[in-house]
Each structure stands twice: as structure tokens, then as C-alpha cells.
Design a protein around this motif. Structure first.
Motif, PDB file in Angstrom:
ATOM      1  N   ASN A   1      29.512  17.109  29.386  1.00  0.00           N
ATOM      2  CA  ASN A   1      29.754  16.288  28.051  1.00  0.00           C
ATOM      3  C   ASN A   1      29.397  16.962  26.896  1.00  0.00           C
ATOM      4  O   ASN A   1      29.517  16.480  25.828  1.00  0.00           O
ATOM      5  CB  ASN A   1      28.984  14.765  28.129  1.00  0.00           C
TER       6      ASN A   1
ATOM      7  N   THR B   1      28.924  17.158  20.969  1.00  0.00           N
ATOM      8  CA  THR B   1      29.366  15.919  21.747  1.00  0.00           C
ATOM      9  C   THR B   1      30.415  15.037  20.926  1.00  0.00           C
ATOM     10  O   THR B   1      30.593  14.991  19.816  1.00  0.00           O
ATOM     11  CB  THR B   1      28.227  15.310  22.202  1.00  0.00           C
ATOM     12  N   GLN B   2      31.229  14.131  21.826  1.00  0.00           N
ATOM     13  CA  GLN B   2      32.204  13.149  21.148  1.00  0.00           C
ATOM     14  C   GLN B   2      31.745  11.915  21.577  1.00  0.00           C
ATOM     15  O   GLN B   2      31.501  11.664  22.711  1.00  0.00           O
ATOM     16  CB  GLN B   2      33.612  13.572  21.420  1.00  0.00           C
TER      17      GLN B   2
ATOM     18  N   VAL C   1      33.170  13.408  16.433  1.00  0.00           N
ATOM     19  CA  VAL C   1      32.334  14.621  17.061  1.00  0.00           C
ATOM     20  C   VAL C   1      30.994  14.860  16.168  1.00  0.00           C
ATOM     21  O   VAL C   1      31.048  14.713  15.075  1.00  0.00           O
ATOM     22  CB  VAL C   1      33.258  15.990  16.904  1.00  0.00           C
TER      23      VAL C   1
ATOM     24  N   HIS D   1      38.132  21.847  20.340  1.00  0.00           N
ATOM     25  CA  HIS D   1      37.523  21.561  21.485  1.00  0.00           C
ATOM     26  C   HIS D   1      37.836  19.859  21.673  1.00  0.00           C
ATOM     27  O   HIS D   1      38.344  19.374  22.803  1.00  0.00           O
ATOM     28  CB  HIS D   1      36.231  21.905  21.894  1.00  0.00           C
ATOM     29  N   TYR D   2      37.470  19.135  20.691  1.00  0.00           N
ATOM     30  CA  TYR D   2      37.562  17.478  20.721  1.00  0.00           C
ATOM     31  C   TYR D   2      38.785  17.506  19.879  1.00  0.00           C
ATOM     32  O   TYR D   2      38.643  16.827  18.773  1.00  0.00           O
ATOM     33  CB  TYR D   2      36.398  17.043  20.087  1.00  0.00           C
TER      34      TYR D   2
ATOM     35  N   SER E   1      40.995  15.090  19.883  1.00  0.00           N
ATOM     36  CA  SER E   1      41.275  13.727  19.602  1.00  0.00           C
ATOM     37  C   SER E   1      40.342  13.097  18.657  1.00  0.00           C
ATOM     38  O   SER E   1      40.791  11.937  18.375  1.00  0.00           O
ATOM     39  CB  SER E   1      41.446  12.883  21.181  1.00  0.00           C
ATOM     40  N   ALA E   2      39.532  13.780  18.175  1.00  0.00           N
ATOM     41  CA  ALA E   2      38.502  13.017  17.313  1.00  0.00           C
ATOM     42  C   ALA E   2      39.158  13.119  15.962  1.00  0.00           C
ATOM     43  O   ALA E   2      40.056  13.835  15.580  1.00  0.00           O
ATOM     44  CB  ALA E   2      37.239  13.905  17.133  1.00  0.00           C
TER      45      ALA E   2
END
Length: 182
Positions: A77, A96-97, A102, A129-130, A132-133
């Protein structure tokens, strides 16, 4: 491949050399922990000059200890990446999200390697990497003017200041919260 120019003096003339440096970005391994600790300790000494040596030692034991880094490297995670050349680790980022945000846990580049785009690339890697944030957030010590300025230059805005809210090993941190829409 990154090309850098190096200025040197040769027989009363300034000469620019082009240096070819390969910088790679990858997930660290357990074998990298000591090199990560070396980078973090060196960077904290250079960045947090307003902290005593004893405070920096306590902080390193808390944030940069082998067990904590090992756990973060293994944690699926946590986004954990390092920038490296053939010889050493040059920078590190963890993130982390939570929901649509993020959170950058750490983003450090060694003092001798700053200004080469390494921090920008590490930040880009975390953001991509995230995907969708909607926002990216970081908390920076209020006395860390260089980092505050750097994040502002990357489009972050100050959204809050936390005073006396985080105490670790008897050391109090005052933090500015910065966010950017992505």
C-alpha cells in the motif's frame, strides 16, 4: 539518460564537460536500506540545520530505522521508489493514497544531486502511480523554506498550518500542509 554540464578551470580557461549519467528509478530492495538511510541522514543534516544533532539522531532512529524502512518497502500500500546512478541512491519518495488524495510521506534528494530534476521525476512517478487521485498532499516543516518554495514552484498551495500537533521522541514539529490538484 541525462546529460549534465560540469564547469571546470583548465589553464585559466573555463571548460564545460558533458557528463553522461544514467539515473534509474525503481522500487528499493531490502539490500538498499543502508544506502537509503545514508541518503536520508545526509539530507536531514543538510536540510534541518535548525535542529540539534541529538534531535536529528532521535528523528533518524524513529523515521529511518531499518525495521521501519523494511516494513515500508514490503508494504504493497506504500509507493516507495528510489533514484539511483551506478554508485549510489540519489533520492527517495514514499506515498500512499487515502480516498481521492495522495499523501507524500517523504521526498528527499541528496544535497549534491538537487537541481537535476530528480525530485520532480520522483514526484511525477508518485502522482502517476495513483492515477485515480484528485489531489496530492504533503506536510513540510514550517522552517524548511527550501522545500516549501520547491513545492510552491510545483503548483502546490498552502492549505493549513499545524503547530505543536506532532511530537516524536520529545521533538515538536510545526507543519505546513500543502496540496495540489492532479
Amino acid at each position: 539518460m541525462i546529460f549534465l554540464t560540469q564547469l571546470r578551470q583548465k589553464q585559466d580557461k573555463l571548460v564545460f564537460d558533458i557528463i553522461r549519467v544514467m539515473i534509474s528509478y525503481s522500487k528499493p530492495t531490502i539490500e538498499d536500506i543502508h544506502r537509503i538511510q545514508k541518503l536520508l541522514n545526509e539530507t536531514w543534516r543538510d536540510t534541518y540545520t535548525f535542529r540539534s544533532k541529538e534531535e536529528l539522531r532521535k528523528i533518524a532512529l524513529f523515521f529511518h530505522n531499518t525495521k521501519a524502512l523494511d516494513s515500508q518497502i514490503k508494504n504493497k500500500n506504500i509507493f516507495f521508489r528510489v533514484a539511483r546512478d551506478e554508485k549510489q541512491i540519489l533520492g527517495v519518495v514514499t506515498a500512499t493514497q487515502v480516498a481521492n488524495k495522495v499523501n507524500i510521506g517523504r521526498l528527499y534528494v541528496g544535497p549534491k544531486h538537487q537541481g537535476r530534476g530528480i525530485g520532480s521525476r520522483l514526484l511525477e512517478l508518485a502522482m502517476s502511480h495513483y492515477s485515480s487521485a484528485e489531489k496530492i498532499r504533503v506536510e513540510v516543516d514550517t522552517k524548511n523554506n527550501i522545500s516549501c518554495s520547491w513545492y510552491l514552484s510545483k503548483g502546490f498551495k498552502k492549505v493549513d498550518v499545524k503547530t505543536d500537533t506532532r511530537t516524536i521522541k520529545g521533538i515538536t514539529f510545526n507543519l505546513v500542509v500543502m496540496e495540489k490538484e492532479i
